[in-house]
Design a protein around this motif. Structure first.
Motif, PDB file in Angstrom:
ATOM      1  N   ALA A  35      -0.164 -11.720 -12.221  1.00  0.00           N
ATOM      2  CA  ALA A  35       0.125 -11.583 -10.787  1.00  0.00           C
ATOM      3  C   ALA A  35       0.966 -12.787 -10.382  1.00  0.00           C
ATOM      4  N   VAL A  36       1.906 -12.555  -9.486  1.00  0.00           N
ATOM      5  CA  VAL A  36       2.696 -13.638  -8.924  1.00  0.00           C
ATOM      6  C   VAL A  36       2.562 -13.553  -7.413  1.00  0.00           C
ATOM      7  N   LEU A  37       2.165 -14.664  -6.808  1.00  0.00           N
ATOM      8  CA  LEU A  37       1.951 -14.737  -5.365  1.00  0.00           C
ATOM      9  C   LEU A  37       2.927 -15.731  -4.752  1.00  0.00           C
ATOM     10  N   VAL A  38       3.378 -15.428  -3.547  1.00  0.00           N
ATOM     11  CA  VAL A  38       4.233 -16.348  -2.805  1.00  0.00           C
ATOM     12  C   VAL A  38       3.337 -17.230  -1.953  1.00  0.00           C
ATOM     13  N   GLU A  97      13.308 -14.200 -13.886  1.00  0.00           N
ATOM     14  CA  GLU A  97      13.278 -14.508 -15.321  1.00  0.00           C
ATOM     15  C   GLU A  97      12.037 -15.345 -15.658  1.00  0.00           C
ATOM     16  N   TRP A  98      11.723 -16.312 -14.823  1.00  0.00           N
ATOM     17  CA  TRP A  98      10.539 -17.145 -15.024  1.00  0.00           C
ATOM     18  C   TRP A  98       9.279 -16.283 -15.051  1.00  0.00           C
ATOM     19  N   ALA A  99       9.167 -15.353 -14.109  1.00  0.00           N
ATOM     20  CA  ALA A  99       7.987 -14.487 -14.053  1.00  0.00           C
ATOM     21  C   ALA A  99       7.877 -13.627 -15.313  1.00  0.00           C
ATOM     22  N   GLU A 101       9.068 -14.433 -18.333  1.00  0.00           N
ATOM     23  CA  GLU A 101       8.722 -15.321 -19.444  1.00  0.00           C
ATOM     24  C   GLU A 101       7.289 -15.841 -19.344  1.00  0.00           C
ATOM     25  N   PHE A 102       6.754 -15.874 -18.153  1.00  0.00           N
ATOM     26  CA  PHE A 102       5.386 -16.340 -17.944  1.00  0.00           C
ATOM     27  C   PHE A 102       4.381 -15.453 -18.670  1.00  0.00           C
ATOM     28  N   VAL A 103       4.635 -14.162 -18.699  1.00  0.00           N
ATOM     29  CA  VAL A 103       3.728 -13.219 -19.364  1.00  0.00           C
ATOM     30  C   VAL A 103       4.025 -13.265 -20.860  1.00  0.00           C
ATOM     31  N   ARG A 104       3.118 -13.899 -21.572  1.00  0.00           N
ATOM     32  CA  ARG A 104       3.292 -14.049 -23.013  1.00  0.00           C
ATOM     33  C   ARG A 104       1.943 -13.892 -23.712  1.00  0.00           C
ATOM     34  N   LEU A 105       1.994 -13.849 -24.997  1.00  0.00           N
ATOM     35  CA  LEU A 105       0.830 -13.626 -25.839  1.00  0.00           C
ATOM     36  C   LEU A 105      -0.268 -14.665 -25.600  1.00  0.00           C
ATOM     37  N   PHE A 106      -1.497 -14.209 -25.579  1.00  0.00           N
ATOM     38  CA  PHE A 106      -2.658 -15.094 -25.607  1.00  0.00           C
ATOM     39  C   PHE A 106      -3.181 -15.137 -27.041  1.00  0.00           C
ATOM     40  N   ALA A 129       1.832 -18.117 -10.254  1.00  0.00           N
ATOM     41  CA  ALA A 129       1.677 -17.073 -11.272  1.00  0.00           C
ATOM     42  C   ALA A 129       0.344 -17.266 -11.983  1.00  0.00           C
ATOM     43  N   ILE A 130      -0.386 -16.177 -12.109  1.00  0.00           N
ATOM     44  CA  ILE A 130      -1.694 -16.182 -12.775  1.00  0.00           C
ATOM     45  C   ILE A 130      -1.677 -15.063 -13.804  1.00  0.00           C
ATOM     46  N   ASP A 131      -2.118 -15.366 -14.999  1.00  0.00           N
ATOM     47  CA  ASP A 131      -2.209 -14.352 -16.041  1.00  0.00           C
ATOM     48  C   ASP A 131      -3.538 -14.536 -16.759  1.00  0.00           C
ATOM     49  N   MET A 132      -4.212 -13.432 -16.993  1.00  0.00           N
ATOM     50  CA  MET A 132      -5.509 -13.450 -17.650  1.00  0.00           C
ATOM     51  C   MET A 132      -5.525 -12.300 -18.659  1.00  0.00           C
ATOM     52  N   HIS A 133      -6.175 -12.508 -19.785  1.00  0.00           N
ATOM     53  CA  HIS A 133      -6.298 -11.425 -20.760  1.00  0.00           C
ATOM     54  C   HIS A 133      -7.417 -10.483 -20.320  1.00  0.00           C
ATOM     55  N   HIS A 134      -7.171  -9.212 -20.437  1.00  0.00           N
ATOM     56  CA  HIS A 134      -8.119  -8.186 -20.002  1.00  0.00           C
ATOM     57  C   HIS A 134      -9.448  -8.258 -20.746  1.00  0.00           C
ATOM     58  N   ILE A 135      -9.459  -8.861 -21.916  1.00  0.00           N
ATOM     59  CA  ILE A 135     -10.698  -8.923 -22.705  1.00  0.00           C
ATOM     60  C   ILE A 135     -11.792  -9.737 -21.993  1.00  0.00           C
ATOM     61  N   ILE A 136     -11.401 -10.614 -21.050  1.00  0.00           N
ATOM     62  CA  ILE A 136     -12.395 -11.400 -20.312  1.00  0.00           C
ATOM     63  C   ILE A 136     -12.561 -10.946 -18.876  1.00  0.00           C
ATOM     64  N   SER A 137     -11.884  -9.876 -18.503  1.00  0.00           N
ATOM     65  CA  SER A 137     -11.959  -9.424 -17.116  1.00  0.00           C
ATOM     66  C   SER A 137     -11.756  -7.923 -17.041  1.00  0.00           C
ATOM     67  N   ASP A 138     -12.404  -7.317 -16.080  1.00  0.00           N
ATOM     68  CA  ASP A 138     -12.204  -5.882 -15.903  1.00  0.00           C
ATOM     69  C   ASP A 138     -11.183  -5.591 -14.802  1.00  0.00           C
ATOM     70  N   GLY A 139     -10.520  -6.634 -14.322  1.00  0.00           N
ATOM     71  CA  GLY A 139      -9.479  -6.432 -13.305  1.00  0.00           C
ATOM     72  C   GLY A 139     -10.028  -6.522 -11.914  1.00  0.00           C
TER      73      GLY A 139
END
Length: 139
Positions: A35-38, A97-99, A101-106, A129-139
């Motif tokens: 997610a990207v927040l302003v 572009e930054w957003a 590139e932010f989403v990358r492999l965990f 920008a916040i990114d979390m792997h789904h394996i630790i969260s159900d969204g």
């Protein structure tokens, strides 16, 4: 009432499935939850860092990594981890572009499975920008 503290915990069937699928596609980001927040106005970095530090300290899932024990993936909850948002300067033109590139492999074997970055566009405008792997969260 909290359960007994153990070194490792079983994974759920959904987590096992995600773990196996991630291992089959080690460059995949299908299970990332970005997610990207302003953020308008002045950003208090100290408070932002404190808030995320409190989240990580409070929620075991944010201190969890996944390792294989006896051929089976398990969860290991770490007592403490180091966590801090990353800051970078940028422009509106660079933001998309930054957003991307932010989403990358965990790496599921390294906690946290959460990352936070701030793009400073100006004194009164930021992208969080916040990114979390789904394996630790159900969204």
């Amino acid at each position: 009432m909290p359960g007994l503290r153990r070194s490792y915990y079983e994974v759920s069937s959904a987590q096992k499935r995600m773990y196996v699928l991630q291992e089959m596609d080690p460059q995949g980001t299908a299970y990332n939850m970005p997610a990207v927040l302003v953020v308008e106005g002045e950003l208090d970095r100290e408070r932002l860092e404190w808030a995320f530090g409190q989240l990580v300290a409070r929620h075991e899932s944010l201190r969890t990594r996944f390792v294989v024990q006896g051929g089976i993936p398990v969860q290991e909850v770490l007592d403490e981890i180091s966590f801090a948002p990353v800051y970078r300067e940028g422009t509106e033109a660079e933001a998309e572009e930054w957003a991307r590139e932010f989403v990358r492999l965990f790496n599921l074997g390294e906690a946290p499975l959460l990352r936070v970055e701030v793009m400073v566009l100006g004194a009164e405008r930021h992208l969080l920008a916040i990114d979390m792997h789904h394996i630790i969260s159900d969204g």
